[in-house]
Design a protein around this motif. Structure first.
Motif, PDB file in Angstrom:
ATOM      1  N   ARG A  55       0.870  -1.181   0.000  1.00  0.00           N
ATOM      2  CA  ARG A  55       0.000   0.000   0.000  1.00  0.00           C
ATOM      3  C   ARG A  55       0.901   1.223   0.000  1.00  0.00           C
ATOM      4  N   GLY A  56       0.709   2.073  -0.978  1.00  0.00           N
ATOM      5  CA  GLY A  56       1.555   3.254  -1.117  1.00  0.00           C
ATOM      6  C   GLY A  56       1.342   3.885  -2.472  1.00  0.00           C
ATOM      7  N   ARG A  57       2.404   3.983  -3.273  1.00  0.00           N
ATOM      8  CA  ARG A  57       2.335   4.627  -4.579  1.00  0.00           C
ATOM      9  C   ARG A  57       2.791   3.673  -5.679  1.00  0.00           C
ATOM     10  N   ARG A  58       2.294   3.934  -6.889  1.00  0.00           N
ATOM     11  CA  ARG A  58       2.676   3.133  -8.057  1.00  0.00           C
ATOM     12  C   ARG A  58       3.355   4.049  -9.062  1.00  0.00           C
ATOM     13  N   TYR A  59       4.431   3.547  -9.651  1.00  0.00           N
ATOM     14  CA  TYR A  59       5.183   4.276 -10.667  1.00  0.00           C
ATOM     15  C   TYR A  59       5.312   3.398 -11.902  1.00  0.00           C
ATOM     16  N   ALA A  60       5.277   4.016 -13.075  1.00  0.00           N
ATOM     17  CA  ALA A  60       5.437   3.301 -14.339  1.00  0.00           C
ATOM     18  C   ALA A  60       6.622   3.914 -15.087  1.00  0.00           C
ATOM     19  N   ARG A  61       7.392   3.048 -15.714  1.00  0.00           N
ATOM     20  CA  ARG A  61       8.590   3.496 -16.415  1.00  0.00           C
ATOM     21  C   ARG A  61       8.326   3.646 -17.914  1.00  0.00           C
ATOM     22  N   ARG A  62       8.779   4.734 -18.460  1.00  0.00           N
ATOM     23  CA  ARG A  62       8.736   4.974 -19.902  1.00  0.00           C
ATOM     24  C   ARG A  62      10.153   4.746 -20.407  1.00  0.00           C
ATOM     25  N   LEU A  63      10.361   3.636 -21.093  1.00  0.00           N
ATOM     26  CA  LEU A  63      11.687   3.246 -21.564  1.00  0.00           C
ATOM     27  C   LEU A  63      11.630   3.045 -23.074  1.00  0.00           C
ATOM     28  N   LEU A  64      12.174   3.993 -23.820  1.00  0.00           N
ATOM     29  CA  LEU A  64      12.181   3.926 -25.278  1.00  0.00           C
ATOM     30  C   LEU A  64      13.601   3.667 -25.778  1.00  0.00           C
ATOM     31  N   LYS A  65      13.697   2.752 -26.742  1.00  0.00           N
ATOM     32  CA  LYS A  65      14.988   2.443 -27.351  1.00  0.00           C
ATOM     33  C   LYS A  65      14.873   2.574 -28.862  1.00  0.00           C
ATOM     34  N   ASP A  66      15.986   2.916 -29.511  1.00  0.00           N
ATOM     35  CA  ASP A  66      15.981   2.972 -30.972  1.00  0.00           C
ATOM     36  C   ASP A  66      16.233   1.580 -31.549  1.00  0.00           C
ATOM     37  N   ALA A  67      16.341   1.477 -32.850  1.00  0.00           N
ATOM     38  CA  ALA A  67      16.487   0.182 -33.521  1.00  0.00           C
ATOM     39  C   ALA A  67      17.758  -0.555 -33.121  1.00  0.00           C
ATOM     40  N   SER A  68      18.809   0.182 -32.764  1.00  0.00           N
ATOM     41  CA  SER A  68      20.065  -0.467 -32.376  1.00  0.00           C
ATOM     42  C   SER A  68      20.147  -0.765 -30.881  1.00  0.00           C
ATOM     43  N   GLY A  69      19.113  -0.432 -30.121  1.00  0.00           N
ATOM     44  CA  GLY A  69      19.065  -0.752 -28.699  1.00  0.00           C
ATOM     45  C   GLY A  69      19.541   0.348 -27.771  1.00  0.00           C
ATOM     46  N   ASN A  70      19.864   1.522 -28.307  1.00  0.00           N
ATOM     47  CA  ASN A  70      20.282   2.643 -27.464  1.00  0.00           C
ATOM     48  C   ASN A  70      19.062   3.283 -26.811  1.00  0.00           C
ATOM     49  N   VAL A  71      19.193   3.649 -25.541  1.00  0.00           N
ATOM     50  CA  VAL A  71      18.082   4.241 -24.796  1.00  0.00           C
ATOM     51  C   VAL A  71      17.883   5.689 -25.246  1.00  0.00           C
ATOM     52  N   ILE A  72      16.667   5.987 -25.689  1.00  0.00           N
ATOM     53  CA  ILE A  72      16.307   7.342 -26.106  1.00  0.00           C
ATOM     54  C   ILE A  72      15.664   8.085 -24.938  1.00  0.00           C
ATOM     55  N   LYS A  73      14.772   7.391 -24.228  1.00  0.00           N
ATOM     56  CA  LYS A  73      14.042   8.020 -23.134  1.00  0.00           C
ATOM     57  C   LYS A  73      13.897   7.022 -21.991  1.00  0.00           C
ATOM     58  N   ASP A  74      14.181   7.463 -20.781  1.00  0.00           N
ATOM     59  CA  ASP A  74      14.050   6.642 -19.584  1.00  0.00           C
ATOM     60  C   ASP A  74      13.500   7.530 -18.476  1.00  0.00           C
ATOM     61  N   HIS A  75      12.221   7.352 -18.147  1.00  0.00           N
ATOM     62  CA  HIS A  75      11.551   8.252 -17.207  1.00  0.00           C
ATOM     63  C   HIS A  75      10.534   7.481 -16.383  1.00  0.00           C
ATOM     64  N   TRP A  76      10.434   7.799 -15.081  1.00  0.00           N
ATOM     65  CA  TRP A  76       9.449   7.193 -14.189  1.00  0.00           C
ATOM     66  C   TRP A  76       8.318   8.178 -13.948  1.00  0.00           C
ATOM     67  N   ASP A  77       7.060   7.736 -14.162  1.00  0.00           N
ATOM     68  CA  ASP A  77       5.868   8.556 -13.929  1.00  0.00           C
ATOM     69  C   ASP A  77       5.150   8.079 -12.679  1.00  0.00           C
ATOM     70  N   ASP A  78       4.745   9.014 -11.833  1.00  0.00           N
ATOM     71  CA  ASP A  78       3.953   8.711 -10.644  1.00  0.00           C
ATOM     72  C   ASP A  78       2.511   8.498 -11.082  1.00  0.00           C
ATOM     73  N   LYS A  79       1.971   7.301 -10.859  1.00  0.00           N
ATOM     74  CA  LYS A  79       0.619   6.968 -11.274  1.00  0.00           C
ATOM     75  C   LYS A  79      -0.393   7.063 -10.148  1.00  0.00           C
ATOM     76  N   GLY A  80       0.048   7.423  -8.961  1.00  0.00           N
ATOM     77  CA  GLY A  80      -0.893   7.652  -7.877  1.00  0.00           C
ATOM     78  C   GLY A  80      -0.871   6.611  -6.781  1.00  0.00           C
ATOM     79  N   VAL A  81      -1.888   6.674  -5.946  1.00  0.00           N
ATOM     80  CA  VAL A  81      -1.984   5.856  -4.743  1.00  0.00           C
ATOM     81  C   VAL A  81      -2.443   4.435  -5.086  1.00  0.00           C
ATOM     82  N   VAL A  82      -1.828   3.462  -4.430  1.00  0.00           N
ATOM     83  CA  VAL A  82      -2.211   2.057  -4.560  1.00  0.00           C
ATOM     84  C   VAL A  82      -2.742   1.622  -3.203  1.00  0.00           C
ATOM     85  N   SER A  83      -3.922   1.016  -3.212  1.00  0.00           N
ATOM     86  CA  SER A  83      -4.487   0.560  -1.931  1.00  0.00           C
ATOM     87  C   SER A  83      -4.877  -0.884  -1.985  1.00  0.00           C
TER      88      SER A  83
END
Length: 83
Positions: A55-83
């Motif tokens: 019980r607390g908070r949930r976070y989701a990761r936005r992880l985008l990679k290009d065709a060669s596998g290099n990370v373009i975007k790596d970000h955690w979003d707060d999705k709110g309270v989990v009960s």
């Protein structure tokens, strides 16, 4: 609430692919799901109740990679309270 550097250190490691990993960090219980490469993609952070659910908070990761596998975007979003 944003994720701090010590928690991001834990989340930047690789774990068993397609699994649910539980860890203890200071006063928090962490539980996270991993993708097919072993990267954490969903995080539950809080305290466990008597049934074992976090019980607390949930976070989701936005992880985008290009065709060669290099990370373009790596970000955690707060999705709110989990009960």
């Amino acid at each position: 609430m944003s994720l701090g550097t010590p928690i991001l250190k834990i989340l930047n490691k690789r774990y068993e692919p397609s699994s649910f990993v539980e860890k203890k960090f200071l006063r928090y219980d962490l539980g996270f799901k991993t993708d097919e490469e072993g990267n954490p993609i969903v995080l539950y952070m809080g305290t466990k109740d008597v049934s074992g659910r976090i019980r607390g908070r949930r976070y989701a990761r936005r992880l985008l990679k290009d065709a060669s596998g290099n990370v373009i975007k790596d970000h955690w979003d707060d999705k709110g309270v989990v009960s």
